[in-house]
Write a protein that holds these residues in place. Structure first.
Motif, mmCIF file in Angstrom:
data_model
loop_
_atom_site.group_PDB
_atom_site.id
_atom_site.type_symbol
_atom_site.label_atom_id
_atom_site.label_comp_id
_atom_site.label_asym_id
_atom_site.label_seq_id
_atom_site.Cartn_x
_atom_site.Cartn_y
_atom_site.Cartn_z
ATOM 1 N N SER A 161 0.809 -1.222 0.000
ATOM 2 C CA SER A 161 0.000 0.000 0.000
ATOM 3 C C SER A 161 0.838 1.265 0.000
ATOM 4 O O SER A 161 0.374 2.323 -0.454
ATOM 5 N N HIS A 162 2.090 1.193 0.484
ATOM 6 C CA HIS A 162 2.937 2.386 0.544
ATOM 7 C C HIS A 162 3.852 2.428 -0.679
ATOM 8 O O HIS A 162 4.567 1.477 -0.967
ATOM 9 N N TYR A 163 3.831 3.551 -1.383
ATOM 10 C CA TYR A 163 4.552 3.598 -2.657
ATOM 11 C C TYR A 163 6.064 3.537 -2.497
ATOM 12 O O TYR A 163 6.777 3.166 -3.429
ATOM 13 N N HIS A 164 6.598 3.855 -1.329
ATOM 14 C CA HIS A 164 8.035 3.709 -1.126
ATOM 15 C C HIS A 164 8.442 2.238 -1.094
ATOM 16 O O HIS A 164 9.539 1.886 -1.531
ATOM 17 N N VAL A 165 7.571 1.397 -0.585
ATOM 18 C CA VAL A 165 7.844 -0.046 -0.598
ATOM 19 C C VAL A 165 7.757 -0.568 -2.023
ATOM 20 O O VAL A 165 8.601 -1.363 -2.467
ATOM 21 N N ARG A 166 6.742 -0.119 -2.758
ATOM 22 C CA ARG A 166 6.607 -0.543 -4.157
ATOM 23 C C ARG A 166 7.817 -0.091 -4.970
ATOM 24 O O ARG A 166 8.332 -0.845 -5.815
ATOM 25 N N ARG A 167 8.283 1.127 -4.734
ATOM 26 C CA ARG A 167 9.442 1.624 -5.477
ATOM 27 C C ARG A 167 10.675 0.782 -5.185
ATOM 28 O O ARG A 167 11.467 0.481 -6.087
ATOM 29 N N LEU A 168 10.867 0.387 -3.932
ATOM 30 C CA LEU A 168 12.055 -0.396 -3.581
ATOM 31 C C LEU A 168 12.102 -1.705 -4.353
ATOM 32 O O LEU A 168 13.190 -2.184 -4.701
ATOM 33 N N ALA A 169 10.924 -2.287 -4.638
ATOM 34 C CA ALA A 169 10.896 -3.532 -5.404
ATOM 35 C C ALA A 169 11.554 -3.358 -6.761
ATOM 36 O O ALA A 169 12.191 -4.280 -7.292
ATOM 37 N N SER A 170 11.417 -2.163 -7.353
ATOM 38 C CA SER A 170 12.054 -1.866 -8.637
ATOM 39 C C SER A 170 13.462 -1.326 -8.461
ATOM 40 O O SER A 170 14.415 -1.799 -9.086
ATOM 41 N N GLU A 171 13.606 -0.319 -7.609
ATOM 42 C CA GLU A 171 14.890 0.372 -7.492
ATOM 43 C C GLU A 171 15.973 -0.535 -6.909
ATOM 44 O O GLU A 171 17.128 -0.509 -7.345
ATOM 45 N N GLY A 172 15.608 -1.342 -5.919
ATOM 46 C CA GLY A 172 16.600 -2.212 -5.291
ATOM 47 C C GLY A 172 17.100 -3.314 -6.194
ATOM 48 O O GLY A 172 18.166 -3.887 -5.948
ATOM 49 N N THR A 173 16.348 -3.634 -7.244
ATOM 50 C CA THR A 173 16.743 -4.712 -8.153
ATOM 51 C C THR A 173 17.331 -4.194 -9.466
ATOM 52 O O THR A 173 17.562 -4.985 -10.386
ATOM 53 N N ARG A 174 17.570 -2.889 -9.564
ATOM 54 C CA ARG A 174 18.165 -2.351 -10.791
ATOM 55 C C ARG A 174 19.547 -2.951 -11.043
ATOM 56 O O ARG A 174 20.387 -2.997 -10.134
ATOM 57 N N PRO A 175 19.827 -3.387 -12.259
ATOM 58 C CA PRO A 175 21.140 -3.990 -12.544
ATOM 59 C C PRO A 175 22.312 -3.043 -12.347
ATOM 60 O O PRO A 175 23.401 -3.469 -11.946
ATOM 61 N N LEU A 176 22.121 -1.752 -12.637
ATOM 62 C CA LEU A 176 23.231 -0.802 -12.619
ATOM 63 C C LEU A 176 22.925 0.381 -11.701
ATOM 64 O O LEU A 176 23.205 1.521 -12.031
ATOM 65 N N LEU A 177 22.388 0.095 -10.526
ATOM 66 C CA LEU A 177 22.049 1.157 -9.584
ATOM 67 C C LEU A 177 23.298 1.937 -9.195
ATOM 68 O O LEU A 177 24.268 1.366 -8.701
ATOM 69 N N PRO A 178 23.304 3.273 -9.422
ATOM 70 C CA PRO A 178 24.505 4.063 -9.121
ATOM 71 C C PRO A 178 24.898 3.989 -7.650
ATOM 72 O O PRO A 178 24.042 3.930 -6.771
ATOM 73 N N TRP A 179 26.186 3.972 -7.401
ATOM 74 C CA TRP A 179 26.772 4.035 -6.061
ATOM 75 C C TRP A 179 26.430 2.822 -5.195
ATOM 76 O O TRP A 179 26.530 2.874 -3.973
ATOM 77 N N SER A 180 25.995 1.720 -5.817
ATOM 78 C CA SER A 180 25.621 0.539 -5.042
ATOM 79 C C SER A 180 26.346 -0.695 -5.544
ATOM 80 O O SER A 180 26.859 -0.722 -6.656
#
Length: 379
Positions: A161-180
């Motif tokens: 229900s919280h969009y920050h949790v939904r975003r993490l599902a995408s952002e945390g799994t990015r192949p080339l997430l900067p600085w990570s």
């Protein structure tokens, strides 16, 4: 995470992590548990703090917490979640990244909660934390250590229900997430998660989806294009938002002049236009000065045009390296004539390239096709 400072002396690390923010964090823990010695915590954390870079400060705060929270991770996780302020406003839809001071709490979970017996608790804790500050860096450690379990949990978070949790599902799994840290799973592993969140009502989430696809496009452009085609057919996302996402997701391919990407966005790979009077104002340019050029586009039919210019920069070894720059996106009508001009400064202190003297080339690129080349000397 960048730690760069501007010429005016601005320091991102000093703005995000300083005594005031550390004191705020200590106060949260003290209010939850009066036995938490906030004065001692701040004093120990600030030792040598000014000499540390941004990520080093995150680690220092996390390691100091290890001295002040329970040795039992189950109790420490409870102390963390009970000390948190209310979640970020779920009514917002964008530009609400959260408070960086909670990043060390994610680092704490990674440092102390990686044992398999703590996995479910650690993931629950990160789900709570990401509603105050994105845990995109911390979640990657769990993806690498427990890929099946963590990806399964993130699939559930995609409908939270919280969009920050939904975003993490995408952002945390990015192949080339900067600085990570890099992920050990396949670059396309999160496509099922993106399927679930691509029609999200919040731009904060859909921007992450677009960035995720752009990462994938660098290794699997065919997967990105087929995914966007499928989403277009499904019509779960509004047409305007899907077009915005597609433009953002395909930006690397568009810069490369990828014809399939351009055609997906509505740009013909063979536009019926003629370029004339392509000229440079000066053909000898010094570092810090501008390349100035102009040209005319004559349209022989109605066209959507993506106009770029490409500079082949001279490298130290004498070879050239092309860099694509956006110029203009426009719609032209049959029989129309459009004059375009551009002034592009060759900055001597640029961070993305180094200027070397010699012959450089300037090319126009229309819908991915080269349509005229000129040379200039960089002195």
């Amino acid at each position: 995470m960048s730690t760069a400072s501007s010429g005016s002396g601005f320091s991102l690390k000093d703005q995000l992590f300083n005594r005031e923010r550390v004191t705020y964090l200590a106060k949260l823990f003290h209010e939850q548990n009066h036995e938490f010695d906030q004065t001692a915590f701040v004093r120990r954390t600030m030792r040598g703090f000014s000499k540390l870079e941004l990520k080093e400060r995150i680690v220092q705060i996390a390691t100091t917490l290890e001295r002040f929270l329970s040795d039992d991770f189950r109790m420490a996780a409870k102390q963390i979640t009970q000390a948190l302020p209310p979640p970020l406003d779920p009514r917002r839809s964008d530009d609400d990244f959260g408070d960086f001071i909670f990043a060390p709490l994610g680092e704490y979970v990674v440092r102390n909660g990686m044992a398999r017996k703590h996995l479910k608790l650690s993931l629950r804790t990160l789900k709570s934390l990401t509603q105050r500050f994105s845990m995109e860096d911390a979640i990657r450690s769990f993806i690498n250590e427990y890929p099946d379990e963590t990806m399964s949990e993130l699939s559930k978070w995609a409908t939270h229900s919280h969009y920050h949790v939904r975003r993490l599902a995408s952002e945390g799994t990015r192949p080339l997430l900067p600085w990570s840290k890099r992920l050990l799973i396949e670059n396309t592993a999160a496509i099922p998660i993106l399927d679930a969140v691509h029609a999200d009502r919040t731009r904060y989430v859909t921007r992450s989806v677009a960035n995720h696809l752009n990462d994938i496009s660098k290794s699997h452009p065919d997967v990105v294009l087929s995914t966007l085609e499928r989403w277009k057919r499904e019509e779960r996302q509004s047409a305007d938002e899907l077009r915005w996402m597609s433009q953002h997701a395909l930006r690397t391919l568009v810069k490369k002049g990828d014809r399939e990407a351009l055609e997906f966005l509505g740009f013909r790979s063979c536009p019926d236009v003629e370029i004339s009077e392509f000229s440079l104002r000066r053909t000898e340019i010094r570092r810090g000065e501008a390349v100035e050029f102009s040209f005319i586009i004559d349209a022989r039919r109605n066209e959507m045009l993506m106009v770029d210019f490409v500079i082949d920069f001279m490298k130290a070894n004498g070879k050239r390296s092309p860099k694509v720059h956006k110029l203009k996106q426009l719609e032209v009508k049959k029989g129309s004539q459009t004059v375009l001009r551009k002034k592009h400064v060759l900055r001597a202190n640029a961070t993305t390239y180094t200027l070397y003297p010699g012959t450089h080339q300037l090319a126009l690129q229309v819908n991915g096709r080269k349509m005229g080349t000129l040379s200039f000397e960089l002195l």
